[in-house]
Design a protein around this motif. Sequence first.
Motif, PDB file in Angstrom:
ATOM      1  N   TRP A  78       0.826  -1.210   0.000  1.00 16.38           N
ATOM      2  CA  TRP A  78       0.000   0.000   0.000  1.00 16.38           C
ATOM      3  C   TRP A  78       0.857   1.256   0.000  1.00 16.38           C
ATOM      4  CZ3 TRP A  78       0.764   3.352   3.968  1.00 16.38           C
ATOM      5  CH2 TRP A  78       1.299   2.834   5.164  1.00 16.38           C
ATOM      6  N   LEU A  79       2.130   1.155   0.415  1.00 15.88           N
ATOM      7  CA  LEU A  79       3.021   2.318   0.344  1.00 15.88           C
ATOM      8  C   LEU A  79       3.157   2.819  -1.095  1.00 15.88           C
ATOM      9  CD1 LEU A  79       5.957   1.358   2.745  1.00 15.88           C
ATOM     10  CD2 LEU A  79       4.206   3.097   3.114  1.00 15.88           C
ATOM     11  N   LEU A  80       3.195   1.894  -2.044  1.00 17.36           N
ATOM     12  CA  LEU A  80       3.291   2.272  -3.454  1.00 17.36           C
ATOM     13  C   LEU A  80       2.060   3.052  -3.888  1.00 17.36           C
ATOM     14  CD1 LEU A  80       4.757   2.001  -6.204  1.00 17.36           C
ATOM     15  CD2 LEU A  80       3.555  -0.163  -6.521  1.00 17.36           C
ATOM     16  N   VAL A  81       0.878   2.597  -3.466  1.00 16.19           N
ATOM     17  CA  VAL A  81      -0.361   3.274  -3.835  1.00 16.19           C
ATOM     18  C   VAL A  81      -0.436   4.659  -3.189  1.00 16.19           C
ATOM     19  CG1 VAL A  81      -2.873   3.134  -3.770  1.00 16.19           C
ATOM     20  CG2 VAL A  81      -1.512   1.061  -4.140  1.00 16.19           C
ATOM     21  N   VAL A  82      -0.116   4.734  -1.900  1.00 15.94           N
ATOM     22  CA  VAL A  82      -0.158   6.014  -1.207  1.00 15.94           C
ATOM     23  C   VAL A  82       0.807   7.010  -1.844  1.00 15.94           C
ATOM     24  CG1 VAL A  82       0.330   7.163   0.981  1.00 15.94           C
ATOM     25  CG2 VAL A  82      -0.936   5.012   0.961  1.00 15.94           C
ATOM     26  N   ASP A  83       2.024   6.560  -2.178  1.00 21.53           N
ATOM     27  CA  ASP A  83       2.990   7.450  -2.828  1.00 21.53           C
ATOM     28  C   ASP A  83       2.463   7.963  -4.162  1.00 21.53           C
ATOM     29  OD1 ASP A  83       4.736   7.146  -0.765  1.00 21.53           O
ATOM     30  OD2 ASP A  83       6.437   6.550  -1.996  1.00 21.53           O
ATOM     31  N   ALA A  84       1.851   7.076  -4.948  1.00 22.74           N
ATOM     32  CA  ALA A  84       1.332   7.498  -6.249  1.00 22.74           C
ATOM     33  C   ALA A  84       0.254   8.566  -6.082  1.00 22.74           C
ATOM     34  CB  ALA A  84       0.784   6.289  -7.006  1.00 22.74           C
ATOM     35  N   VAL A  85      -0.647   8.377  -5.111  1.00 15.22           N
ATOM     36  CA  VAL A  85      -1.712   9.355  -4.878  1.00 15.22           C
ATOM     37  C   VAL A  85      -1.127  10.686  -4.412  1.00 15.22           C
ATOM     38  CG1 VAL A  85      -3.724   9.878  -3.459  1.00 15.22           C
ATOM     39  CG2 VAL A  85      -3.449   7.595  -4.429  1.00 15.22           C
ATOM     40  N   LEU A  86      -0.205  10.640  -3.459  1.00 17.32           N
ATOM     41  CA  LEU A  86       0.381  11.874  -2.934  1.00 17.32           C
ATOM     42  C   LEU A  86       1.168  12.621  -4.004  1.00 17.32           C
ATOM     43  CD1 LEU A  86       1.631  10.753   0.612  1.00 17.32           C
ATOM     44  CD2 LEU A  86      -0.378  12.129   0.055  1.00 17.32           C
ATOM     45  N   LEU A  87       1.910  11.901  -4.819  1.00 16.50           N
ATOM     46  CA  LEU A  87       2.713  12.560  -5.851  1.00 16.50           C
ATOM     47  C   LEU A  87       1.841  13.153  -6.946  1.00 16.50           C
ATOM     48  CD1 LEU A  87       5.707  10.088  -6.152  1.00 16.50           C
ATOM     49  CD2 LEU A  87       5.770  12.430  -5.306  1.00 16.50           C
ATOM     50  N   LEU A  88       0.783  12.460  -7.333  1.00 15.61           N
ATOM     51  CA  LEU A  88      -0.131  13.031  -8.319  1.00 15.61           C
ATOM     52  C   LEU A  88      -0.815  14.284  -7.780  1.00 15.61           C
ATOM     53  CD1 LEU A  88      -1.778   9.833  -9.851  1.00 15.61           C
ATOM     54  CD2 LEU A  88      -0.359  11.512 -11.043  1.00 15.61           C
ATOM     55  N   ALA A  89      -1.174  14.255  -6.502  1.00 17.65           N
ATOM     56  CA  ALA A  89      -1.760  15.448  -5.890  1.00 17.65           C
ATOM     57  C   ALA A  89      -0.758  16.596  -5.867  1.00 17.65           C
ATOM     58  CB  ALA A  89      -2.237  15.131  -4.473  1.00 17.65           C
ATOM     59  N   ALA A  90       0.503  16.304  -5.506  1.00 20.65           N
ATOM     60  CA  ALA A  90       1.530  17.348  -5.495  1.00 20.65           C
ATOM     61  C   ALA A  90       1.774  17.904  -6.887  1.00 20.65           C
ATOM     62  CB  ALA A  90       2.833  16.783  -4.912  1.00 20.65           C
ATOM     63  N   ALA A  91       1.799  17.031  -7.890  1.00 22.58           N
ATOM     64  CA  ALA A  91       1.993  17.495  -9.253  1.00 22.58           C
ATOM     65  C   ALA A  91       0.819  18.351  -9.728  1.00 22.58           C
ATOM     66  CB  ALA A  91       2.186  16.304 -10.183  1.00 22.58           C
ATOM     67  N   SER A  92      -0.388  17.985  -9.342  1.00 16.94           N
ATOM     68  CA  SER A  92      -1.548  18.785  -9.710  1.00 16.94           C
ATOM     69  C   SER A  92      -1.519  20.151  -9.049  1.00 16.94           C
ATOM     70  CB  SER A  92      -2.831  18.038  -9.320  1.00 16.94           C
ATOM     71  OG  SER A  92      -2.932  16.811 -10.006  1.00 16.94           O
ATOM     72  N   VAL A  93      -1.068  20.202  -7.785  1.00 10.21           N
ATOM     73  CA  VAL A  93      -0.927  21.491  -7.097  1.00 10.21           C
ATOM     74  C   VAL A  93       0.105  22.357  -7.813  1.00 10.21           C
ATOM     75  CG1 VAL A  93      -0.094  22.567  -4.967  1.00 10.21           C
ATOM     76  CG2 VAL A  93      -1.694  20.657  -4.858  1.00 10.21           C
ATOM     77  N   THR A  94       1.209  21.752  -8.207  1.00 10.46           N
ATOM     78  CA  THR A  94       2.242  22.499  -8.941  1.00 10.46           C
ATOM     79  C   THR A  94       1.683  23.094 -10.217  1.00 10.46           C
ATOM     80  OG1 THR A  94       3.954  21.039  -8.051  1.00 10.46           O
ATOM     81  CG2 THR A  94       4.530  22.336  -9.990  1.00 10.46           C
ATOM     82  N   ALA A  95       0.964  22.283 -10.987  1.00  6.46           N
ATOM     83  CA  ALA A  95       0.412  22.767 -12.253  1.00  6.46           C
ATOM     84  C   ALA A  95      -0.670  23.817 -12.020  1.00  6.46           C
ATOM     85  CB  ALA A  95      -0.149  21.591 -13.043  1.00  6.46           C
ATOM     86  N   ALA A  96      -1.510  23.631 -10.998  1.00  6.07           N
ATOM     87  CA  ALA A  96      -2.595  24.579 -10.741  1.00  6.07           C
ATOM     88  C   ALA A  96      -2.069  25.943 -10.316  1.00  6.07           C
ATOM     89  CB  ALA A  96      -3.528  24.019  -9.677  1.00  6.07           C
ATOM     90  N   ARG A  97      -0.925  25.984  -9.655  1.00  9.64           N
ATOM     91  CA  ARG A  97      -0.358  27.243  -9.186  1.00  9.64           C
ATOM     92  C   ARG A  97       0.638  27.854 -10.176  1.00  9.64           C
ATOM     93  NH1 ARG A  97       0.561  26.012  -2.675  1.00  9.64           N
ATOM     94  NH2 ARG A  97      -1.664  25.783  -2.194  1.00  9.64           N
ATOM     95  N   SER A  98       0.779  27.222 -11.330  1.00 13.63           N
ATOM     96  CA  SER A  98       1.637  27.746 -12.391  1.00 13.63           C
ATOM     97  C   SER A  98       0.762  28.389 -13.462  1.00 13.63           C
ATOM     98  CB  SER A  98       2.476  26.616 -13.003  1.00 13.63           C
ATOM     99  OG  SER A  98       3.286  26.000 -12.026  1.00 13.63           O
ATOM    100  N   PRO A  99       1.336  29.251 -14.301  1.00 10.05           N
ATOM    101  CA  PRO A  99       0.556  29.842 -15.392  1.00 10.05           C
ATOM    102  C   PRO A  99      -0.005  28.777 -16.321  1.00 10.05           C
ATOM    103  CG  PRO A  99       2.614  31.040 -15.067  1.00 10.05           C
ATOM    104  CD  PRO A  99       2.693  29.827 -14.204  1.00 10.05           C
ATOM    105  N   ALA A 100      -1.194  29.004 -16.841  1.00 11.80           N
ATOM    106  CA  ALA A 100      -1.863  28.012 -17.690  1.00 11.80           C
ATOM    107  C   ALA A 100      -1.103  27.743 -18.982  1.00 11.80           C
ATOM    108  CB  ALA A 100      -3.277  28.489 -18.009  1.00 11.80           C
ATOM    109  N   ARG A 101      -0.277  28.679 -19.413  1.00 12.00           N
ATOM    110  CA  ARG A 101       0.427  28.512 -20.693  1.00 12.00           C
ATOM    111  C   ARG A 101       1.621  27.561 -20.601  1.00 12.00           C
ATOM    112  NH1 ARG A 101       1.920  33.324 -18.439  1.00 12.00           N
ATOM    113  NH2 ARG A 101       4.166  33.631 -18.090  1.00 12.00           N
TER     114      ARG A 101
END
Length: 428
Positions: A311-334
């Motif tokens: 389950w560590l693999l699953v939790v890491d995947a969820v957390l990293l995807l969330a972090a990546a989405s936060v990065t993209a959401a707080r960056s310019p859309a272009r």
Amino acid sequence: MSSRTFSGRPAARHGWAQALAAVLGALITMGAVASLGLWAAGAGDLPGGSFPPVVAATVVAAVGGSVELSGDAGELAGTEGGLTVVPLSVTLVGALVVGRAFLRPLRHHAVAGAPELAGWAARIAALWLFALLGLALAARHTFELSLGDGPLGDLGDLFGIRPVVGFSTDVPPTVLVGLLWLAGVLVVSLLVSRGAPLPAGLLRFQTSARPAAQAMVLLLLAAVVVCLVIALVVAATRGHPAETFAVILLGLPNVAWLALTIGLGATWDGRVEGPFGLPMPRVLDEVLRTPDVSALNLRTLTEHDGGRWWWLLVVDAVLLLAAASVTAARSPARVPAWRHAARMAPALASAVLMICLMVRISARFGLSVLGIGDLGEGFSGQVLLRPRLWSALGLALLWGLVTGFAGALSARGVRRRGGAATRPRQEA
């Protein structure tokens, strides 16, 4: 614009009183967490009034200071010892308090000048220097060690041996590393804060480095929160609450961030020998308590505990995807998806590098009398935990690229749905 600018009110908004409050707040918080954690771990029973110096040594270790073990057992006996471990629960609360106090006077300003920021940081650093000196001088103590009723005790009585053990700090490295720790905390705090201003020369990092740095801090804190919830459930359902709270108050980020890297596929080499009193989850103790250095990774944990650790693999995947989405959401859309991936990869690799440097453990203590007892129960112990660094960094880069790209695509889809949802109302 009002004439009462950031540079016009440094003394009123971030003077010596505010710097003193920041340093004292961090020291009091770190000391309280260390005291409670050590008490839960059983350090309150240490002989010779050594508990306050042990607390000071724990705070010193939390900011990267050097704590040295020592011993003197006379000509007929020998002692050896060494300790390298960072109680990251104490480190984390200190960093949060200092970072919050550093950012608080800056939150209402759009632009900050480098001289003003440097002056504000220098006030905190000057007082922090005196605090480090005080902690380094307080973190030293010696006490007599009982040899017990076995063969070692008989030999000690026969030859009049009274071994003395203790610890102290190496002051210059402690002060230097402690100041570097403070500088790192202040820089990271300024970089990840959404409301704090950056100097004009660093504004180009506003939309490039800042979103990824913010996401990494959120990732590390989220891992700690997940681990805290699990620890509280364990304390409530499986007993041994004192041991669990010792882990929470002294080494919760150590365990959480170790688990984070293991979920990425990283391998750590480690070994536990003897009754060493470092708090750690029982499963880690059992996996590492082997005659030789053993590997700690997803495979060995799964083999030991019935496959539940995947389950560590699953939790890491969820957390990293969330972090990546936060990065993209707080960056310019272009910004294109590949650039998000290129930013996420080094950011995650930097976080993993920090974990590898801070979570490693090396601790040993041994006592022998006339060559007897170096491996005796109660008088020798060793804990070793070190990462396979380059493979861990390589895996972090790979995970960062994949999740950074996927997170950018998911954020783009959210933006499109949000825009589609708002257009009819705008046209109406």
